[in-house]
Design a protein around this motif. Structure first.
Motif, PDB file in Angstrom:
ATOM      1  N   MET A   1     -41.111  12.752 -53.234  1.00  0.00           N
ATOM      2  CA  MET A   1     -41.436  12.395 -51.860  1.00  0.00           C
ATOM      3  C   MET A   1     -40.478  11.335 -51.327  1.00  0.00           C
ATOM      4  SD  MET A   1     -43.467  13.036 -49.423  1.00  0.00           S
ATOM      5  CE  MET A   1     -45.043  12.860 -48.752  1.00  0.00           C
ATOM      6  N   LEU A   2     -40.195  10.340 -52.177  1.00  0.00           N
ATOM      7  CA  LEU A   2     -39.280   9.283 -51.765  1.00  0.00           C
ATOM      8  C   LEU A   2     -37.884   9.830 -51.490  1.00  0.00           C
ATOM      9  CD1 LEU A   2     -38.783   6.281 -51.280  1.00  0.00           C
ATOM     10  CD2 LEU A   2     -38.251   6.069 -53.713  1.00  0.00           C
ATOM     11  N   SER A   3     -37.439  10.759 -52.329  1.00  0.00           N
ATOM     12  CA  SER A   3     -36.096  11.328 -52.124  1.00  0.00           C
ATOM     13  C   SER A   3     -36.035  12.111 -50.813  1.00  0.00           C
ATOM     14  CB  SER A   3     -35.699  12.208 -53.303  1.00  0.00           C
ATOM     15  OG  SER A   3     -36.576  13.310 -53.415  1.00  0.00           O
ATOM     16  N   LEU A   4     -37.131  12.724 -50.407  1.00  0.00           N
ATOM     17  CA  LEU A   4     -37.167  13.438 -49.119  1.00  0.00           C
ATOM     18  C   LEU A   4     -36.969  12.458 -47.971  1.00  0.00           C
ATOM     19  CD1 LEU A   4     -37.795  15.951 -47.339  1.00  0.00           C
ATOM     20  CD2 LEU A   4     -40.181  15.206 -47.421  1.00  0.00           C
ATOM     21  N   PHE A   5     -37.691  11.348 -48.002  1.00  0.00           N
ATOM     22  CA  PHE A   5     -37.554  10.361 -46.932  1.00  0.00           C
ATOM     23  C   PHE A   5     -36.171   9.713 -46.939  1.00  0.00           C
ATOM     24  CE2 PHE A   5     -42.267  10.381 -46.930  1.00  0.00           C
ATOM     25  CZ  PHE A   5     -42.431  10.713 -45.598  1.00  0.00           C
ATOM     26  N   LEU A   6     -35.637   9.453 -48.114  1.00  0.00           N
ATOM     27  CA  LEU A   6     -34.299   8.868 -48.186  1.00  0.00           C
ATOM     28  C   LEU A   6     -33.240   9.840 -47.669  1.00  0.00           C
ATOM     29  CD1 LEU A   6     -34.386   6.932 -51.574  1.00  0.00           C
ATOM     30  CD2 LEU A   6     -34.394   5.998 -49.252  1.00  0.00           C
ATOM     31  N   SER A   7     -33.429  11.119 -47.890  1.00  0.00           N
ATOM     32  CA  SER A   7     -32.450  12.088 -47.396  1.00  0.00           C
ATOM     33  C   SER A   7     -32.510  12.238 -45.875  1.00  0.00           C
ATOM     34  CB  SER A   7     -32.660  13.446 -48.074  1.00  0.00           C
ATOM     35  OG  SER A   7     -33.905  14.000 -47.693  1.00  0.00           O
ATOM     36  N   LEU A   8     -33.619  11.853 -45.272  1.00  0.00           N
ATOM     37  CA  LEU A   8     -33.724  11.932 -43.809  1.00  0.00           C
ATOM     38  C   LEU A   8     -32.806  10.937 -43.103  1.00  0.00           C
ATOM     39  CD1 LEU A   8     -37.549  12.470 -43.230  1.00  0.00           C
ATOM     40  CD2 LEU A   8     -35.703  14.114 -42.922  1.00  0.00           C
ATOM     41  N   ARG A   9     -32.324   9.938 -43.839  1.00  0.00           N
ATOM     42  CA  ARG A   9     -31.417   8.982 -43.219  1.00  0.00           C
ATOM     43  C   ARG A   9     -30.125   9.648 -42.779  1.00  0.00           C
ATOM     44  NH1 ARG A   9     -30.037   6.418 -48.835  1.00  0.00           N
ATOM     45  NH2 ARG A   9     -27.994   7.337 -49.159  1.00  0.00           N
ATOM     46  N   TYR A  10     -29.786  10.795 -43.354  1.00  0.00           N
ATOM     47  CA  TYR A  10     -28.562  11.491 -42.959  1.00  0.00           C
ATOM     48  C   TYR A  10     -28.649  12.071 -41.549  1.00  0.00           C
ATOM     49  CZ  TYR A  10     -27.205  10.847 -47.780  1.00  0.00           C
ATOM     50  OH  TYR A  10     -26.889  10.276 -48.990  1.00  0.00           O
ATOM     51  N   VAL A  11     -29.854  12.169 -41.019  1.00  0.00           N
ATOM     52  CA  VAL A  11     -30.024  12.614 -39.630  1.00  0.00           C
ATOM     53  C   VAL A  11     -29.425  11.575 -38.668  1.00  0.00           C
ATOM     54  CG1 VAL A  11     -31.753  13.171 -37.865  1.00  0.00           C
ATOM     55  CG2 VAL A  11     -32.064  13.967 -40.214  1.00  0.00           C
ATOM     56  N   ILE A  12     -29.405  10.327 -39.115  1.00  0.00           N
ATOM     57  CA  ILE A  12     -28.872   9.238 -38.293  1.00  0.00           C
ATOM     58  C   ILE A  12     -27.408   9.472 -37.955  1.00  0.00           C
ATOM     59  CG2 ILE A  12     -28.375   6.749 -38.277  1.00  0.00           C
ATOM     60  CD1 ILE A  12     -30.810   6.352 -40.049  1.00  0.00           C
ATOM     61  N   ILE A  13     -26.701  10.277 -38.741  1.00  0.00           N
ATOM     62  CA  ILE A  13     -25.270  10.503 -38.530  1.00  0.00           C
ATOM     63  C   ILE A  13     -24.997  11.127 -37.160  1.00  0.00           C
ATOM     64  CG2 ILE A  13     -24.971  12.814 -39.495  1.00  0.00           C
ATOM     65  CD1 ILE A  13     -22.785   9.806 -40.313  1.00  0.00           C
ATOM     66  N   ILE A  14     -26.009  11.694 -36.548  1.00  0.00           N
ATOM     67  CA  ILE A  14     -25.846  12.262 -35.198  1.00  0.00           C
ATOM     68  C   ILE A  14     -25.452  11.168 -34.208  1.00  0.00           C
ATOM     69  CG2 ILE A  14     -27.056  13.389 -33.284  1.00  0.00           C
ATOM     70  CD1 ILE A  14     -28.757  14.820 -35.449  1.00  0.00           C
ATOM     71  N   ALA A  15     -26.040   9.994 -34.343  1.00  0.00           N
ATOM     72  CA  ALA A  15     -25.735   8.889 -33.424  1.00  0.00           C
ATOM     73  C   ALA A  15     -24.276   8.444 -33.508  1.00  0.00           C
ATOM     74  CB  ALA A  15     -26.679   7.716 -33.672  1.00  0.00           C
ATOM     75  N   PRO A  16     -23.724   8.187 -34.703  1.00  0.00           N
ATOM     76  CA  PRO A  16     -22.302   7.814 -34.753  1.00  0.00           C
ATOM     77  C   PRO A  16     -21.365   8.912 -34.248  1.00  0.00           C
ATOM     78  CG  PRO A  16     -23.383   7.181 -36.783  1.00  0.00           C
ATOM     79  CD  PRO A  16     -24.369   7.976 -35.994  1.00  0.00           C
ATOM     80  N   LEU A  17     -21.720  10.162 -34.482  1.00  0.00           N
ATOM     81  CA  LEU A  17     -20.881  11.245 -33.960  1.00  0.00           C
ATOM     82  C   LEU A  17     -20.873  11.230 -32.428  1.00  0.00           C
ATOM     83  CD1 LEU A  17     -21.787  14.157 -36.402  1.00  0.00           C
ATOM     84  CD2 LEU A  17     -19.675  12.801 -36.327  1.00  0.00           C
ATOM     85  N   GLY A  18     -22.035  10.980 -31.845  1.00  0.00           N
ATOM     86  CA  GLY A  18     -22.106  10.853 -30.384  1.00  0.00           C
ATOM     87  C   GLY A  18     -21.325   9.642 -29.889  1.00  0.00           C
ATOM     88  N   LEU A  19     -21.414   8.528 -30.632  1.00  0.00           N
ATOM     89  CA  LEU A  19     -20.669   7.323 -30.257  1.00  0.00           C
ATOM     90  C   LEU A  19     -19.160   7.571 -30.314  1.00  0.00           C
ATOM     91  CD1 LEU A  19     -22.783   4.638 -32.136  1.00  0.00           C
ATOM     92  CD2 LEU A  19     -22.525   4.858 -29.666  1.00  0.00           C
ATOM     93  N   LEU A  20     -18.696   8.283 -31.344  1.00  0.00           N
ATOM     94  CA  LEU A  20     -17.265   8.579 -31.456  1.00  0.00           C
ATOM     95  C   LEU A  20     -16.803   9.518 -30.338  1.00  0.00           C
ATOM     96  CD1 LEU A  20     -16.862   8.936 -35.329  1.00  0.00           C
ATOM     97  CD2 LEU A  20     -16.086   7.061 -33.870  1.00  0.00           C
ATOM     98  N   SER A  21     -17.655  10.466 -29.970  1.00  0.00           N
ATOM     99  CA  SER A  21     -17.319  11.349 -28.844  1.00  0.00           C
ATOM    100  C   SER A  21     -17.228  10.546 -27.551  1.00  0.00           C
ATOM    101  CB  SER A  21     -18.376  12.448 -28.691  1.00  0.00           C
ATOM    102  OG  SER A  21     -18.452  13.221 -29.852  1.00  0.00           O
ATOM    103  N   GLY A  22     -18.170   9.648 -27.354  1.00  0.00           N
ATOM    104  CA  GLY A  22     -18.141   8.785 -26.176  1.00  0.00           C
ATOM    105  C   GLY A  22     -16.921   7.881 -26.172  1.00  0.00           C
ATOM    106  N   ALA A  23     -16.523   7.390 -27.361  1.00  0.00           N
ATOM    107  CA  ALA A  23     -15.329   6.545 -27.458  1.00  0.00           C
ATOM    108  C   ALA A  23     -14.083   7.333 -27.080  1.00  0.00           C
ATOM    109  CB  ALA A  23     -15.185   5.982 -28.873  1.00  0.00           C
ATOM    110  N   ALA A  24     -13.994   8.583 -27.526  1.00  0.00           N
ATOM    111  CA  ALA A  24     -12.835   9.411 -27.175  1.00  0.00           C
ATOM    112  C   ALA A  24     -12.764   9.626 -25.666  1.00  0.00           C
ATOM    113  CB  ALA A  24     -12.904  10.756 -27.905  1.00  0.00           C
ATOM    114  N   LEU A  25     -13.914   9.899 -25.052  1.00  0.00           N
ATOM    115  CA  LEU A  25     -13.943  10.070 -23.590  1.00  0.00           C
ATOM    116  C   LEU A  25     -13.563   8.785 -22.867  1.00  0.00           C
ATOM    117  CD1 LEU A  25     -17.183  12.208 -23.115  1.00  0.00           C
ATOM    118  CD2 LEU A  25     -14.826  12.916 -22.689  1.00  0.00           C
ATOM    119  N   THR A  26     -14.046   7.668 -23.391  1.00  0.00           N
ATOM    120  CA  THR A  26     -13.755   6.374 -22.772  1.00  0.00           C
ATOM    121  C   THR A  26     -12.267   6.045 -22.882  1.00  0.00           C
ATOM    122  OG1 THR A  26     -15.979   5.665 -23.364  1.00  0.00           O
ATOM    123  CG2 THR A  26     -14.452   3.961 -22.708  1.00  0.00           C
TER     124      THR A  26
END
Length: 164
Positions: A1-26
């Motif tokens: 169960m703990l490993s499932l919750f810890l693996s959910l942290r990889y969903v956070i990678i969506i935010a940095p990808l969006g930030l990098l896309s925004g940086a490229a546009l900027t």
């Protein structure tokens, strides 16, 4: 169960990808703004390009800020970085707590607002109105809030050390 919750942290990678896309546009927008400043000088050498250069600087700084946040989120909260790799990275880019992210957020917003205020001053021709003071007032209030957050986090860290 703990490993499932810890693996959910990889969903956070969506935010940095969006930030990098925004940086490229900027960065692209800043480059276009700077290109327009060059064109304006070429067409009318007597024109002032200070405001255009400050606008592009404003955009470049915001792009850099987005990259710093993308890095901080990715390597502070998603992936573990080895000690050898951490030594290669500038110290100011290494974040390990939410408090550090909050303080960085305050710092970059204050920096952005200062550059934005300088841009507004450069664009204004003639006398300034009283409501121009709202932005420097907001900068001072944000700096005070940042100082309070930083001092409370130092107190919290000191308490943790004392408990050990």
């Amino acid at each position: 169960m703990l490993s499932l919750f810890l693996s959910l942290r990889y969903v956070i990678i969506i935010a940095p990808l969006g930030l990098l896309s925004g940086a490229a546009l900027t960065f692209w927008d800043g480059t276009l703004t700077l290109g327009n400043a060059f064109a304006a000088v070429r067409m009318d050498p007597s024109s002032s390009v200070i405001a255009a250069v400050l606008r592009s600087t404003d955009k470049f700084i915001f792009g850099i800020i987005l990259i710093i946040f993308a890095y901080a989120i990715t390597f502070g909260f998603v992936f573990d970085v080895s000690d050898d790799e951490r030594q290669k990275v500038p110290r100011w880019m290494l974040l390990s707590t939410i408090n550090e992210l909050k303080i960085l957020f305050f710092q970059v917003i204050i920096l952005y607002l200062v550059v934005h205020f300088a841009t507004l001053i450069a664009e204004t021709e003639g006398e300034l109105e009283w409501n121009t003071l709202i932005l420097p007032g907001a900068i001072v209030l944000l700096a005070a809030a940042m100082k309070l957050v930083a001092s409370s986090s130092h107190d919290e860290n000191r308490r943790r050390v004392e408990r050990k």
